[in-house]
Scaffold this motif. Structure first.
Motif, PDB file in Angstrom:
ATOM      1  N   ARG A   1      -1.845   6.842   6.353  1.00  0.00           N
ATOM      2  CA  ARG A   1      -1.123   6.687   7.624  1.00  0.00           C
ATOM      3  C   ARG A   1      -2.079   6.441   8.788  1.00  0.00           C
ATOM      4  O   ARG A   1      -1.808   5.591   9.647  1.00  0.00           O
ATOM      5  N   GLN A   2      -3.199   7.165   8.823  1.00  0.00           N
ATOM      6  CA  GLN A   2      -4.122   6.948   9.937  1.00  0.00           C
ATOM      7  C   GLN A   2      -4.863   5.617   9.772  1.00  0.00           C
ATOM      8  O   GLN A   2      -5.169   4.953  10.757  1.00  0.00           O
ATOM      9  N   ALA A   3      -5.140   5.213   8.518  1.00  0.00           N
ATOM     10  CA  ALA A   3      -5.812   3.930   8.288  1.00  0.00           C
ATOM     11  C   ALA A   3      -4.919   2.760   8.667  1.00  0.00           C
ATOM     12  O   ALA A   3      -5.396   1.738   9.189  1.00  0.00           O
ATOM     13  N   ALA A   4      -3.619   2.886   8.414  1.00  0.00           N
ATOM     14  CA  ALA A   4      -2.689   1.824   8.798  1.00  0.00           C
ATOM     15  C   ALA A   4      -2.688   1.630  10.319  1.00  0.00           C
ATOM     16  O   ALA A   4      -2.674   0.498  10.818  1.00  0.00           O
ATOM     17  N   LEU A   5      -2.739   2.739  11.051  1.00  0.00           N
ATOM     18  CA  LEU A   5      -2.803   2.638  12.513  1.00  0.00           C
ATOM     19  C   LEU A   5      -4.138   2.039  12.960  1.00  0.00           C
ATOM     20  O   LEU A   5      -4.173   1.230  13.901  1.00  0.00           O
TER      21      LEU A   5
END
Length: 262
Positions: free
Chosen positions: A236-240
């Protein structure tokens, strides 16, 4: 364009696999590598970057250092007092924090119940982001369990900046109770003692940010409860981050497919 993840240790990082999968899915001929950078070494690393560089992902122990180096910072990075994302714009660094919204998204992907309070194990930069994520989900009380009270100072400051002003209790990892709707562990595998894991058994939801080695003792104890994993947070943080770096929507499913299966 070039991007990378920096930290120490870094060899275990799955960020290169995630970001490269994202680039391939959208047809970008970008690179993303891992570089070992010890505490205090971030400034020297960024000072020699050429114009082909676009973004840096930061992990331990560089998140607070990254915020200090940046010319500008997002509201969430300032709130957390830490940056896991540096966007390179010309000669300037722009700091962001995708850990907080990434943690919110990760938890909600596994659990849709109330979050009125929680316990965070550990007091570093990641712990601050996780505690703030609980506040964003509605927590009015946060318990921080740390080895010594001094380890919680920066996390306490971050929680004091949150507009919800939660009630915060600082306790000892060694023997204090674990309470609330969610327990979030930022501790390495070897720090999760049998006694600590036992104290976590009555908390309804487990969120363990560590993904290597897996399962951690805490994760292994959560077979009968909702479990949010380090992979969930990483994705989730990598997608952002992908969206910040490229300006494109993240191909989340392609990135998820690049993760090892637990």
């Amino acid at each position: 364009m070039r991007c990378a993840v920096l930290g120490d240790p870094i060899a275990h990082s799955l960020s290169p696999a995630l970001h490269r999968a994202g680039y391939a899915a959208v047809g970008l001929d970008w690179t993303y590598d891992a570089h070992r950078v010890a505490a205090g070494g971030l400034r020297a690393f960024v000072e020699v970057l050429d114009p082909s560089w676009r973004g840096l992902s930061l992990t331990m122990p560089l998140k607070r250092e990254g915020l200090e180096l940046a010319a500008e910072a997002s509201p969430v990075a300032r709130l957390a007092g830490a940056a896991n994302t540096l966007l390179i714009v010309g000669d300037a660094l722009h700091a962001d924090n995708t850990d907080v919204p990434g943690a919110v998204s990760a938890l909600r992907s596994r659990y849709d119940g109330p979050v009125t309070g929680g316990t965070v194990l550990g007091g570093g930069a990641t712990a601050a982001s996780m505690a703030l994520a609980l506040c964003e989900l509605g927590a009015r009380s946060i318990t921080l369990l740390v080895r010594s009270p001094g380890r919680a100072a920066d996390t306490l400051a971050a929680l004091d900046r949150h507009p919800g002003r939660p009630q915060v209790t600082v306790g000892s990892l060694a023997d204090d109770p674990v309470v609330g709707d969610v327990v979030v562990s930022t501790l390495p595998h070897e720090a999760q003692s049998e006694d600590l894991v036992e104290r976590c058994t009555r908390v309804p939801v487990v969120f363990d940010v560590v993904y290597d080695p897996w399962p951690t003792p805490l994760a292994a104890s959560a077979a009968d409860r909702p479990l949010v994993t380090g992979h969930d947070l990483l994705l989730r943080q990598a997608a952002l981050q992908f969206e910040r770096f490229t300006g494109l929507g993240a191909p989340v499913e392609a990135m998820r497919a690049a993760l090892p299966q637990h």
